[in-house]
Motif scaffolding. Structure first.
Motif, PDB file in Angstrom:
ATOM      1  N   VAL A  19      64.321  46.267  82.544  1.00 54.60           N
ATOM      2  CA  VAL A  19      65.735  46.294  82.162  1.00 54.60           C
ATOM      3  C   VAL A  19      66.481  45.144  82.840  1.00 54.60           C
ATOM      4  O   VAL A  19      67.266  44.428  82.194  1.00 54.60           O
ATOM      5  CB  VAL A  19      66.375  47.658  82.509  1.00 54.60           C
ATOM      6  N   ALA A  20      66.245  44.961  84.130  1.00 62.37           N
ATOM      7  CA  ALA A  20      66.916  43.871  84.850  1.00 62.37           C
ATOM      8  C   ALA A  20      66.539  42.519  84.253  1.00 62.37           C
ATOM      9  O   ALA A  20      67.397  41.640  84.081  1.00 62.37           O
ATOM     10  CB  ALA A  20      66.553  43.919  86.336  1.00 62.37           C
ATOM     11  N   SER A  68      62.679  49.612  85.572  1.00 61.92           N
ATOM     12  CA  SER A  68      63.850  48.972  86.173  1.00 61.92           C
ATOM     13  C   SER A  68      63.721  47.457  86.163  1.00 61.92           C
ATOM     14  O   SER A  68      64.683  46.742  85.875  1.00 61.92           O
ATOM     15  CB  SER A  68      64.051  49.451  87.610  1.00 61.92           C
ATOM     16  N   CYS A  87      69.556  48.275  89.005  1.00 67.59           N
ATOM     17  CA  CYS A  87      68.100  48.319  88.771  1.00 67.59           C
ATOM     18  C   CYS A  87      67.347  48.012  90.064  1.00 67.59           C
ATOM     19  O   CYS A  87      66.325  48.656  90.363  1.00 67.59           O
ATOM     20  CB  CYS A  87      67.712  47.317  87.683  1.00 67.59           C
TER      21      CYS A  87
END
Length: 159
Positions: A99-100, A96, A61
């Motif tokens: 998600v991370a 990103s 990510c």
């Protein structure tokens, strides 16, 4: 040559170095770190592979963020940053980061469930807080880009 144009090459060099370092970390460093963790902390040995997988994905990510930043830097250099195309790259960065953030929070929950509150869990909590700050900052920056793009479009219409 403007100040922004003079910064493009050094910024790209830094982004390239970060990308290489992240890839090396994923391939070489992380497997060794998690193998050592499993040896030194037996209560976390069962989490070796899930935490390794989560960490590799989190770094992927970050790599996406680096690539998107490179693309946005190119758009700045070409004076095309105030466009809807730039918003797509910023949205990818936001995705990103989200998600991370979720994966680091999941890793924290796994560590606390397996070993209780430890130094690793505390470190993951700090990373979750920093990730939340980065995500919220990106939301604000996106809103500013939308506003600037609208103003630029209006100004181009007047001229």
């Amino acid at each position: 040559m403007s100040r922004t144009s003079r910064l493009v090459v050094p910024l790209r060099a830094v982004l390239a170095a970060v990308l290489v370092a992240l890839l090396a970390t994923q391939v070489v460093v992380l497997p060794a770190v998690f193998a050592r963790m499993a040896e030194q902390t037996p209560e976390l040995a069962g989490l070796r592979w899930p935490l390794l997988a989560l960490t590799v994905v989190v770094l992927a990510c970050v790599e996406v963020v680096v690539v998107c930043s490179w693309r946005l830097l190119t758009m700045v250099h070409e004076d095309r940053i105030f466009s809807t195309q730039a918003l797509g790259w910023v949205d990818t960065i936001l995705g990103s980061v989200a998600v991370a953030w979720l994966l680091v929070a999941l890793a924290g929950v796994l560590v606390v469930a397996a070993a209780g509150p430890t130094g690793v869990a505390a470190l993951l909590l700090v990373v979750v807080l920093v990730g939340a700050a980065v995500g919220l900052l990106m939301v604000v920056m996106r809103a500013l880009l939308v506003q600037a793009t609208t103003l630029r479009t209006d100004l181009d219409g007047v001229i």
